[in-house]
Design a protein around this motif. Structure first.
Motif, mmCIF file in Angstrom:
data_model
loop_
_atom_site.group_PDB
_atom_site.id
_atom_site.type_symbol
_atom_site.label_atom_id
_atom_site.label_comp_id
_atom_site.label_asym_id
_atom_site.label_seq_id
_atom_site.Cartn_x
_atom_site.Cartn_y
_atom_site.Cartn_z
ATOM 1 N N PHE A 55 0.841 -1.191 0.000
ATOM 2 C CA PHE A 55 0.000 0.000 0.000
ATOM 3 C C PHE A 55 0.877 1.241 0.000
ATOM 4 O O PHE A 55 1.869 1.244 0.711
ATOM 5 C CB PHE A 55 -0.920 -0.010 1.229
ATOM 6 C CG PHE A 55 -1.748 1.221 1.368
ATOM 7 C CD1 PHE A 55 -2.877 1.392 0.580
ATOM 8 C CD2 PHE A 55 -1.368 2.250 2.238
ATOM 9 C CE1 PHE A 55 -3.638 2.554 0.683
ATOM 10 C CE2 PHE A 55 -2.130 3.418 2.331
ATOM 11 C CZ PHE A 55 -3.257 3.570 1.553
ATOM 12 N N PRO A 56 0.618 2.333 -0.724
ATOM 13 C CA PRO A 56 -0.578 2.616 -1.521
ATOM 14 C C PRO A 56 -0.460 2.221 -3.003
ATOM 15 O O PRO A 56 -1.272 2.685 -3.797
ATOM 16 C CB PRO A 56 -0.688 4.138 -1.400
ATOM 17 C CG PRO A 56 0.742 4.600 -1.347
ATOM 18 C CD PRO A 56 1.500 3.508 -0.649
ATOM 19 N N TYR A 57 0.509 1.417 -3.346
ATOM 20 C CA TYR A 57 0.624 1.023 -4.757
ATOM 21 C C TYR A 57 -0.512 0.076 -5.142
ATOM 22 O O TYR A 57 -1.201 -0.464 -4.271
ATOM 23 C CB TYR A 57 1.983 0.364 -5.011
ATOM 24 C CG TYR A 57 3.122 1.346 -4.837
ATOM 25 C CD1 TYR A 57 3.403 2.274 -5.833
ATOM 26 C CD2 TYR A 57 3.882 1.362 -3.667
ATOM 27 C CE1 TYR A 57 4.427 3.192 -5.666
ATOM 28 C CE2 TYR A 57 4.903 2.268 -3.491
ATOM 29 C CZ TYR A 57 5.166 3.193 -4.488
ATOM 30 O OH TYR A 57 6.168 4.105 -4.318
ATOM 31 N N ASP A 58 -0.658 -0.167 -6.444
ATOM 32 C CA ASP A 58 -1.761 -1.009 -6.910
ATOM 33 C C ASP A 58 -1.651 -2.453 -6.421
ATOM 34 O O ASP A 58 -2.632 -3.050 -5.994
ATOM 35 C CB ASP A 58 -1.822 -1.022 -8.449
ATOM 36 C CG ASP A 58 -2.451 0.247 -9.012
ATOM 37 O OD1 ASP A 58 -3.219 0.905 -8.281
ATOM 38 O OD2 ASP A 58 -2.182 0.572 -10.187
ATOM 39 N N GLU A 59 -0.449 -3.023 -6.535
ATOM 40 C CA GLU A 59 -0.321 -4.453 -6.261
ATOM 41 C C GLU A 59 0.949 -4.783 -5.490
ATOM 42 O O GLU A 59 1.944 -4.067 -5.568
ATOM 43 C CB GLU A 59 -0.283 -5.240 -7.597
ATOM 44 C CG GLU A 59 -1.618 -5.250 -8.316
ATOM 45 C CD GLU A 59 -1.565 -6.022 -9.638
ATOM 46 O OE1 GLU A 59 -0.758 -6.956 -9.772
ATOM 47 O OE2 GLU A 59 -2.340 -5.652 -10.538
ATOM 48 N N ASP A 66 7.367 -5.910 -2.250
ATOM 49 C CA ASP A 66 7.140 -4.465 -2.243
ATOM 50 C C ASP A 66 5.958 -4.173 -3.165
ATOM 51 O O ASP A 66 5.332 -5.101 -3.675
ATOM 52 C CB ASP A 66 8.406 -3.709 -2.674
ATOM 53 C CG ASP A 66 8.903 -4.136 -4.048
ATOM 54 O OD1 ASP A 66 8.222 -4.947 -4.711
ATOM 55 O OD2 ASP A 66 9.980 -3.671 -4.469
ATOM 56 N N GLY A 67 5.676 -2.882 -3.363
ATOM 57 C CA GLY A 67 4.491 -2.544 -4.145
ATOM 58 C C GLY A 67 4.839 -1.964 -5.491
ATOM 59 O O GLY A 67 5.954 -1.473 -5.702
ATOM 60 N N GLN A 68 3.899 -2.052 -6.434
ATOM 61 C CA GLN A 68 4.087 -1.365 -7.715
ATOM 62 C C GLN A 68 2.712 -0.982 -8.262
ATOM 63 O O GLN A 68 1.705 -1.634 -7.988
ATOM 64 C CB GLN A 68 4.807 -2.271 -8.727
ATOM 65 C CG GLN A 68 3.984 -3.459 -9.174
ATOM 66 C CD GLN A 68 4.642 -4.282 -10.275
ATOM 67 O OE1 GLN A 68 5.580 -3.825 -10.926
ATOM 68 N NE2 GLN A 68 4.157 -5.493 -10.481
ATOM 69 N N ASP A 69 2.699 0.109 -9.044
ATOM 70 C CA ASP A 69 1.476 0.478 -9.753
ATOM 71 C C ASP A 69 1.411 -0.347 -11.028
ATOM 72 O O ASP A 69 2.409 -0.507 -11.730
ATOM 73 C CB ASP A 69 1.478 1.976 -10.070
ATOM 74 C CG ASP A 69 1.085 2.797 -8.848
ATOM 75 O OD1 ASP A 69 0.397 2.232 -7.961
ATOM 76 O OD2 ASP A 69 1.458 3.981 -8.776
ATOM 77 N N THR A 70 0.233 -0.897 -11.317
ATOM 78 C CA THR A 70 0.097 -1.762 -12.490
ATOM 79 C C THR A 70 -0.956 -1.208 -13.454
ATOM 80 O O THR A 70 -0.638 -0.766 -14.532
ATOM 81 C CB THR A 70 -0.280 -3.186 -12.070
ATOM 82 O OG1 THR A 70 -1.376 -3.125 -11.167
ATOM 83 C CG2 THR A 70 0.896 -3.881 -11.430
ATOM 84 N N TRP A 71 -2.196 -1.158 -13.022
ATOM 85 C CA TRP A 71 -3.280 -0.740 -13.917
ATOM 86 C C TRP A 71 -3.584 0.739 -13.814
ATOM 87 O O TRP A 71 -4.451 1.252 -14.508
ATOM 88 C CB TRP A 71 -4.536 -1.561 -13.658
ATOM 89 C CG TRP A 71 -4.329 -2.992 -14.005
ATOM 90 C CD1 TRP A 71 -4.146 -4.027 -13.134
ATOM 91 C CD2 TRP A 71 -4.255 -3.561 -15.324
ATOM 92 N NE1 TRP A 71 -3.967 -5.197 -13.820
ATOM 93 C CE2 TRP A 71 -4.034 -4.940 -15.157
ATOM 94 C CE3 TRP A 71 -4.361 -3.037 -16.617
ATOM 95 C CZ2 TRP A 71 -3.920 -5.813 -16.246
ATOM 96 C CZ3 TRP A 71 -4.240 -3.901 -17.694
ATOM 97 C CH2 TRP A 71 -4.022 -5.267 -17.506
ATOM 98 N N GLY A 72 -2.930 1.437 -12.896
ATOM 99 C CA GLY A 72 -3.192 2.872 -12.744
ATOM 100 C C GLY A 72 -2.329 3.351 -11.617
ATOM 101 O O GLY A 72 -1.135 3.075 -11.562
#
Ligand SMILES: *[C@@H]1O[C@H](CO)[C@@H](O)[C@H](O)[C@H]1NC(C)=O
Ligand SMILES: *[C@@H]1O[C@H](CO)[C@@H](O)[C@H](O)[C@H]1NC(C)=O
Ligand SMILES: *[C@@H]1O[C@H](CO)[C@@H](O)[C@H](O)[C@H]1NC(C)=O
Length: 388
Positions: A55-59, A66-72
């Protein structure tokens, strides 16, 4: 009316099918409780680890943790999880997440987003959570269901998709920039599912908000596809939304097409729309006639009906459930059984399975945890087995 009729018909059919006598006894209430607990603990494992690490990344990326933005860039996993939180009864966490989303998610961002994915996951996720709120005992805003924070967010997100539908055919581009609209260099080629998978969310939005535009564009896109079908009644895989020319002419029920058919049936049931159901039933006739062999469905050339790929795809696993929704339990069960033999052969569904060879297809052996097969079990199980 039509949806109710079909569902009742489905119930009647199941009462006379011999599957009741199957040697497998139905799942007991104790088993159910055990599976339910197991599903819940799997959900919390994924959910809490997303919150802790991504969080706050997409997935969440499960290997690097860790996190990453994927679809937005809209904390997509949290939106995905909202209705599940309600279904498993965690209203306090639901309330917390609604507040977090309201404070942090902004759709006014310079992101090239998939129109299809943003609709089914963001708009659809927000709307289903909004509509489930009452049953879950959430405190509602006056005017609900025509008012509420999640409905406003869903409308914000959907508004950002509308520019994609501004084409000569009414069929949308596949990608839109949420801030600037369609990029001038955007390809006009969209897959069939990317054109025909809006009516459920967009009609719901229109009827809740009173803004008819969403439903209008979704219906217009459906009409564009319907009018582009081939003489033998099939649609291909990718279409040019400026000219209505089919760019990929493989017709089947899987990748690139799948949810178009799903939305015709479910849209017809939701909206009690006989025209939409009759479109599907016409497609169904052509599909049964040209693509079905021994209860498998293959890919064929959309104009000639000749087989182009004798392949079963993991994404096609939704089809038996759809057959059962129109009352065709027998067909649904036989196809389900075929797919289940593939499942048993590998312990999961490969992306592609070559039917005559009885084996996976090179580079398409993977199983990205697609839920379709389980969803069909959930749809078919109560119809075909007596629950005691
Ligand atoms: C709801 O979810 C939160 C976050 O995972 C957790 O801390 C809490 O214990 C859950 N509540 C219930 C009633 O399960
Ligand atoms: C969106 O796509 C356009 C056209 O391909 C590109 O020029 C632009 O840099 C992209 N924007 C982002 C934020 O990726
Ligand atoms: C089924 O296919 C045959 C050709 O194989 C065709 O003549 C017939 O019209 C088709 N029927 C339907 C309902 O599509």
């Amino acid at each position: 009316m039509i949806g109710v009729v079909y569902l009742v018909y489905a119930g009647l059919l199941s009462a006379v099918l011999p599957v009741h006598n199957a040697r497998h006894s139905p799942i007991t209430q104790q088993d159910m409780a055990k599976y339910r607990d197991r599903v819940k603990s799997m959900f919390y494992h994924a959910y809490n680890n997303y919150l802790d690490n991504a969080f706050p990344y997409d997935e969440l990326r499960p290997l690097t943790c860790d996190g990453q933005d994927t679809w937005g860039s809209f904390s997509l996993t949290l939106i995905d999880a909202l209705d599940t939180l309600l279904i498993i009864g965690n209203t306090t966490e639901f309330q917390r997440v609604v507040n977090v989303l309201q404070d942090t998610v902004d759709f006014d961002i310079d992101v090239n987003a998939s129109v299809f994915e943003t609709n089914i996951r963001v708009v659809g996720g927000l709307l289903s959570a909004h509509l489930l709120s009452k049953r879950a005992g959430i405190e509602l805003e006056p005017g609900w269901p025509c008012s509420g924070p999640l409905l406003r967010m869903a409308e914000d997100a959907a508004r950002k998709l509308l520019p994609a539908f501004d084409t000569p055919t009414g069929m949308p581009f596949g990608t839109v920039n949420l801030l600037k609209g369609v990029n001038p260099t955007e390809t006009p080629v969209t897959c069939t599912a990317g054109v025909g998978t809006y009516i459920i969310e967009f009609a719901t939005l229109s009827r809740l908000t009173g803004n008819p535009e969403f439903e209008r564009v979704a219906r217009h896109a459906l009409k564009g596809l319907w009018e582009s079908r081939s003489e033998i009644g099939l649609v291909g895989n990718h279409i040019d939304v400026m000219t209505s020319k089919w760019v990929a002419q493989d017709a089947g029920i899987g990748a690139g097409i799948d949810s178009y058919f799903e939305y015709l049936v479910k849209g017809a049931i939701l909206l009690q729309d006989e025209e939409m159901m009759s479109m599907f039933l016409d497609y169904n006739k052509a599909i049964q006639n040209y693509t079905k062999y021994d209860d498998w469905y293959v890919w064929v050339q959309m104009y000639k009906g000749t087989v182009s790929m004798p392949i079963f795809q993991s994404l096609e696993a939704f089809w038996p459930g759809l057959q059962s929704l129109i009352g065709d339990i027998g067909n649904g069960m036989r196809t389900f059984l075929n797919y289940y033999t593939v499942w048993k052969q590998f312990g999961g569904l490969p992306e592609f399975y070559n039917i005559p060879q009885g084996f996976t297809v090179d580079k398409r052996e993977g199983y990205p945890l697609r839920p379709g097969k389980f969803l069909q079990s959930v749809v078919l199980y109560p119809i075909t087995v007596d629950l005691h």
